[in-house]
Scaffold this motif. Structure first.
Motif, short mmCIF file in Angstrom:
data_model
loop_
_atom_site.label_atom_id
_atom_site.label_comp_id
_atom_site.label_asym_id
_atom_site.label_seq_id
_atom_site.Cartn_x
_atom_site.Cartn_y
_atom_site.Cartn_z
N ASP A 161 0.83 -1.20 0.00
CA ASP A 161 0.00 0.00 0.00
C ASP A 161 0.87 1.26 0.00
OD1 ASP A 161 -2.58 1.23 0.09
OD2 ASP A 161 -2.23 1.71 2.20
N ILE A 162 1.93 1.25 0.79
CA ILE A 162 2.83 2.41 0.83
C ILE A 162 3.48 2.63 -0.52
CG2 ILE A 162 5.00 3.26 1.81
CD1 ILE A 162 4.23 1.94 4.44
N ALA A 163 3.89 1.55 -1.18
CA ALA A 163 4.53 1.67 -2.50
C ALA A 163 3.60 2.36 -3.49
CB ALA A 163 4.93 0.29 -3.01
N ALA A 164 2.31 2.04 -3.42
CA ALA A 164 1.34 2.68 -4.33
C ALA A 164 1.14 4.14 -3.98
CB ALA A 164 0.01 1.93 -4.27
N ILE A 165 1.09 4.46 -2.68
CA ILE A 165 0.88 5.84 -2.25
C ILE A 165 2.10 6.71 -2.56
CG2 ILE A 165 0.52 7.32 -0.22
CD1 ILE A 165 -1.05 5.00 1.03
N LEU A 166 3.31 6.15 -2.46
CA LEU A 166 4.53 6.92 -2.68
C LEU A 166 4.65 7.43 -4.11
CD1 LEU A 166 7.31 5.04 -0.65
CD2 LEU A 166 6.05 7.12 -0.06
N LYS A 167 3.95 6.79 -5.04
CA LYS A 167 3.99 7.25 -6.43
C LYS A 167 3.41 8.65 -6.57
CE LYS A 167 3.73 2.58 -8.35
NZ LYS A 167 2.93 1.62 -9.17
N THR A 168 2.58 9.05 -5.61
CA THR A 168 1.98 10.39 -5.64
C THR A 168 2.71 11.36 -4.72
OG1 THR A 168 0.41 9.87 -3.86
CG2 THR A 168 -0.26 9.37 -6.13
N HIS A 169 3.80 10.92 -4.09
CA HIS A 169 4.56 11.76 -3.16
C HIS A 169 6.00 11.94 -3.63
CE1 HIS A 169 1.14 10.80 -0.57
NE2 HIS A 169 1.51 11.78 0.22
N GLU A 170 6.22 12.00 -4.89
CA GLU A 170 7.57 12.14 -5.40
C GLU A 170 8.19 13.46 -4.96
OE1 GLU A 170 7.64 11.59 -9.57
OE2 GLU A 170 6.85 9.54 -9.51
N GLY A 171 9.42 13.40 -4.47
CA GLY A 171 10.11 14.60 -4.05
C GLY A 171 9.78 15.07 -2.65
N SER A 172 8.99 14.30 -1.90
CA SER A 172 8.61 14.69 -0.55
C SER A 172 9.82 14.63 0.39
CB SER A 172 7.50 13.77 -0.03
OG SER A 172 7.27 13.99 1.34
N ARG A 173 10.04 15.70 1.13
CA ARG A 173 11.17 15.73 2.07
C ARG A 173 10.96 14.76 3.22
NH1 ARG A 173 12.73 22.19 2.70
NH2 ARG A 173 13.30 22.53 0.51
N ILE A 174 9.71 14.59 3.65
CA ILE A 174 9.44 13.67 4.76
C ILE A 174 9.76 12.24 4.34
CG2 ILE A 174 7.66 12.73 6.27
CD1 ILE A 174 6.27 15.39 6.22
N ILE A 175 9.41 11.89 3.10
CA ILE A 175 9.71 10.54 2.63
C ILE A 175 11.22 10.34 2.51
CG2 ILE A 175 9.50 8.97 0.67
CD1 ILE A 175 6.99 9.23 2.36
N THR A 176 11.91 11.36 2.02
CA THR A 176 13.37 11.27 1.94
C THR A 176 13.98 11.08 3.32
OG1 THR A 176 13.38 12.71 -0.02
CG2 THR A 176 15.46 12.43 1.16
N THR A 177 13.47 11.83 4.30
CA THR A 177 13.94 11.70 5.68
C THR A 177 13.66 10.30 6.22
OG1 THR A 177 13.51 14.05 6.06
CG2 THR A 177 13.80 12.66 8.00
N ALA A 178 12.47 9.78 5.93
CA ALA A 178 12.10 8.44 6.38
C ALA A 178 13.04 7.40 5.80
CB ALA A 178 10.66 8.14 5.99
N ILE A 179 13.37 7.54 4.52
CA ILE A 179 14.28 6.59 3.86
C ILE A 179 15.66 6.64 4.51
CG2 ILE A 179 15.48 6.07 1.70
CD1 ILE A 179 12.96 7.02 0.23
N VAL A 180 16.14 7.85 4.79
CA VAL A 180 17.47 8.00 5.40
C VAL A 180 17.50 7.36 6.78
CG1 VAL A 180 19.10 9.68 6.34
CG2 VAL A 180 18.07 10.08 4.10
N PHE A 181 16.47 7.61 7.59
CA PHE A 181 16.42 7.03 8.94
C PHE A 181 16.36 5.50 8.87
CE2 PHE A 181 15.33 11.20 10.78
CZ PHE A 181 16.02 11.11 11.98
N PHE A 182 15.49 4.97 8.02
CA PHE A 182 15.32 3.53 7.95
C PHE A 182 16.60 2.85 7.47
CE2 PHE A 182 14.06 -0.59 6.45
CZ PHE A 182 12.96 -0.95 7.22
N LEU A 183 17.20 3.36 6.39
CA LEU A 183 18.41 2.73 5.86
C LEU A 183 19.58 2.87 6.82
CD1 LEU A 183 18.30 3.62 2.05
CD2 LEU A 183 17.78 1.44 3.16
#
Length: 271
Positions: free
Chosen positions: A198-220
């Motif tokens: 579900d997140i993968a489908a939603i992320l397609k509409t959130h391209e360039g989001s700073r919060i998503i970038t931050t989430a990716i950095v924290f998780f990785l």
């Protein structure tokens, strides 16, 4: 077939209940037999599920369908890994029994030696859960289950340095798990979902989001630290150098491939 519908849960629940029975067996030999039998059955189920996993097997706990409920999903990527880690543990239980008795259980009071096999199965359940689940928070839960058991297993060596190494692993592992949890929180705040598909489908509409970038950095960052990948592997030397030989070999065989799987799966649905 009914068993195929539930196999995603069964191949985790069998070692889990095996661990509980080991914990109340109060006998080292009985605990070894229970642990070995649990892994044999889990491995047999995993091999049986392989042809079906190529088409994908989805299991919703409690009948709550994703993305609301917790979903387990088996496919041609994670099912071979499940077979591999089951086979690795079975190999150690069958052929490393004397080594376990000589290097680990001999240093534990005889009234608590059965607990070793319970902890080994709990750690294994955590690994299986991380690989099987399709829910981000469930990944965190299973990482912590495996970690808590692993901290104790690593401290059971004959040298006092084993306890120091396990404590290092505890501190750095907790920091890594906290980073992962913060990243998951950002994903939940942005998408309103914890289901990976579900997140993968939603992320397609959130391209360039700073919060998503931050989430990716924290998780990785948390995953890299938790799995001791370069350059965050500095704690591994002291943690692993004093660990019991069999536990060290088991962790080396499992943790690396588990970390690669988590990162590959995460990158696949976020990028």
């Amino acid at each position: 077939m009914t068993i195929i519908k539930h196999i995603a849960a069964l191949q985790i629940l069998i070692p889990f209940f095996g661990a509980l029975i080991c914990a109340i067996s109060f006998n080292r030999r009985a605990a070894w037999f229970i642990a070995t039998s649990s892994i044999v059955l889990s491995l047999a189920l995993a091999i049986h599920a392989m042809p079906y996993a190529r088409e994908g097997i989805s299991y919703a706990f409690g009948g709550w369908e994703a993305p609301i409920g917790i979903e387990y999903r088996l496919d041609s990527l994670n099912q071979p890994i499940i077979i591999f880690i089951n086979a690795v543990l079975l190999f150690f239980l069958l052929f490393g029994r004397e080594l376990i008795n000589a290097t680990i259980t001999s240093h534990i009071h005889k009234n608590r030696q059965h607990i070793f096999y319970a902890l080994l199965l709990f750690a294994h359940v955590g690994y299986l859960g991380v690989i099987s689940t399709n829910d981000l928070f469930n990944i965190y839960v299973f990482i912590e289950i495996s970690s808590l058991a692993t901290y104790v297993l690593m401290s059971q060596g004959p040298s006092p340095r084993s306890l120091i190494g396990a404590f290092d692993y505890l501190i750095l592992g907790t920091i890594g798990a906290t980073l992962i949890l913060i990243g998951i929180g950002f994903f939940l705040a942005t998408t309103g979902s914890l289901n990976i598909t579900d997140i993968a489908a939603i992320l397609k509409t959130h391209e360039g989001s700073r919060i998503i970038t931050t989430a990716i950095v924290f998780f990785l960052s948390g995953a890299i630290l938790k799995m001791a990948f370069f350059p965050m592997h500095f704690w591994m030397v002291r943690a692993y150098s004093a660990a019991p030989p069999l536990i060290l070999t088991y962790l080396a065989a499992i943790s690396g491939i588990l970390g690669v799987y988590i990162i590959l799966r995460f990158i696949h649905f976020t990028i």
